[in-house]
Design an enzyme around this catalytic site. Structure first.
Site, short mmCIF file in Angstrom:
data_model
loop_
_atom_site.label_atom_id
_atom_site.label_comp_id
_atom_site.label_asym_id
_atom_site.label_seq_id
_atom_site.Cartn_x
_atom_site.Cartn_y
_atom_site.Cartn_z
N LYS A 294 0.83 -1.21 0.00
CA LYS A 294 0.00 0.00 0.00
C LYS A 294 0.87 1.26 0.00
CE LYS A 294 -2.15 -1.06 3.91
NZ LYS A 294 -1.53 -2.35 4.29
N ARG B 160 -9.47 0.89 8.99
CA ARG B 160 -9.13 -0.50 9.31
C ARG B 160 -10.25 -1.18 10.08
NH1 ARG B 160 -3.18 0.47 9.15
NH2 ARG B 160 -2.06 -1.47 9.50
N ARG C 277 -0.66 -8.74 13.53
CA ARG C 277 -1.18 -7.76 12.56
C ARG C 277 -2.06 -8.45 11.52
NH1 ARG C 277 4.41 -5.46 10.90
NH2 ARG C 277 3.36 -4.07 9.44
N ARG D 138 11.86 -6.33 4.91
CA ARG D 138 11.62 -4.92 4.56
C ARG D 138 12.49 -3.94 5.36
NH1 ARG D 138 5.55 -2.54 4.71
NH2 ARG D 138 5.59 -2.97 6.94
N ARG E 6 11.24 -1.32 10.85
CA ARG E 6 10.17 -1.05 11.81
C ARG E 6 10.20 -2.07 12.94
NH1 ARG E 6 4.74 -0.08 8.39
NH2 ARG E 6 3.96 -1.19 10.21
#
Ligand code: AMP
Length: 216
Positions: A13, A88, A172, A127, A161
Site C-alpha cells: 500500500k 481499518r 497484525r 523490509r 520497523r
C-alpha cells in the site's frame, strides 16, 4: 479523486501510494506514518500507542479518526487523498464516509490489494525503509544500495520497523482478518471496490491501479 488502498500489512500500500503521489497531485494520508511520527516526537498520544503498535494490535478508532479529521480539516489544496492503512475497522469506514460528506467530497475508489499470506511474511521480514524519504527496500528484491546510501535521497539512515518481525506480523495479520477484511464486503456492497493482484511487479500493480481509477 479520493481513494483507499486496502490490504494486509506488506501488500504494498505504502509503495503504491508513493507512486500515486509522484504521478498525480494527491496527498497520502497514512495513519501508520502519523502514529510513528507521534511516537518519534514523544507526544502523550505517541507514548500511549507505542506498546499497542509494537505488539501489532490496532490503536483505538477514536485516535486514528481524530488524526484523519485533523489532516482533512487542514485542507492542503491537494487534488485528492490516498488513504493508506485507514480505515481499518467498520467504525473507521463509517467515520470516513461522514468526514468526506461533510466536506462535500466523495470516495471514488477502494483498491483492494490481494496477496498471499506466505508472501507477506517473506516481504515484511525482509523490509527496510529510508528513515529520511521513506523509500522502501527489500533485502531480496531491492536491497539497500551497497554504497550505504538511499538511491532516492542519498541518506544513510536505513531503518527497520519495530513491528516488522514474525510475532508482531502474526498479530497484525489476525487484526487484518478479524477487523479490516470485512471492509472488502462493505465497499463491494457500496460498489466502490476494485481488486488488484498485489503480487505482480510494482509497475504492473501500478498499471492495474491506474486502470481501476480510470474506470471509476
Ligand atoms: P501500518 O504502518 O499501516 O502498518 O500501521 C502500523 C501500526 O499502526 C498498526 O499495526 C496499528 O498498530 C497502527 N495503525 C495504523 N493505522 C491504524 C488504523 N487505521 N487503525 C488502528 N490502528 C492503526
Amino acid at each position: 479523486m479520493n481513494i483507499i488502498l486496502l490490504g494486509p500489512p506488506g501488500a504494498g500500500k505504502g509503495t503504491q501510494a508513493r507512486k500515486l503521489v509522484d504521478e498525480r497531485n494527491m496527498v497520502q494520508l497514512s495513519t501508520g506514518d502519523m502514529l510513528r511520527a507521534a511516537r518519534t516526537s514523544g507526544t502523550e498520544m505517541g507514548q500511549k500507542v507505542a506498546a499497542v503498535m509494537d505488539a501489532g494490535n490496532l490503536v483505538t478508532d477514536e485516535i486514528v479518526i481524530g488524526l484523519i479529521r485533523e489532516q482533512l480539516e487542514a485542507d492542503n489544496g491537494a487534488d485528492g487523498y490516498i488513504f493508506d492503512g485507514f480505515p481499518r475497522t467498520l467504525a473507521q469506514a463509517d467515520a470516513l464516509g461522514e468526514l468526506l460528506a461533510d466536506m462535500g467530497e466523495n470516495l471514488d475508489r477502494v483498491i483492494e490489494m490481494q496477496v498471499d499470506d506466505d508472501a507477506l511474511v517473506a516481504r515484511i521480514t525482509a523490509r527496510s525503509t529510508c528513515g529520511d524519504c521513506g523509500e522502501v527496500y527489500n533485502d531480496n528484491t531491492k536491497p539497500w544500495p551497497a554504497d550505504g546510501k538511499c538511491s532516492n535521497c542519498g541518506s544513510t539512515d536505513q531503518t527497520r520497523r519495530a513491528d516488522d518481525n514474525e510475532d508482531s506480523l502474526r498479530t497484525r495479520l489476525l487484526a487484518y482478518y478479524k477487523q479490516t477484511s470485512p471492509l472488502v464486503g462493505y465497499y463491494y456492497a457500496k460498489d466502490d471496490l476494485a481488486s488488484v493482484d498485489g503480487l505482480a511487479s510494482m509497475d504492473d500493480v501500478a498499471q492495474s491501479i491506474s486502470s481501476a481509477l480510470s474506470n471509476s
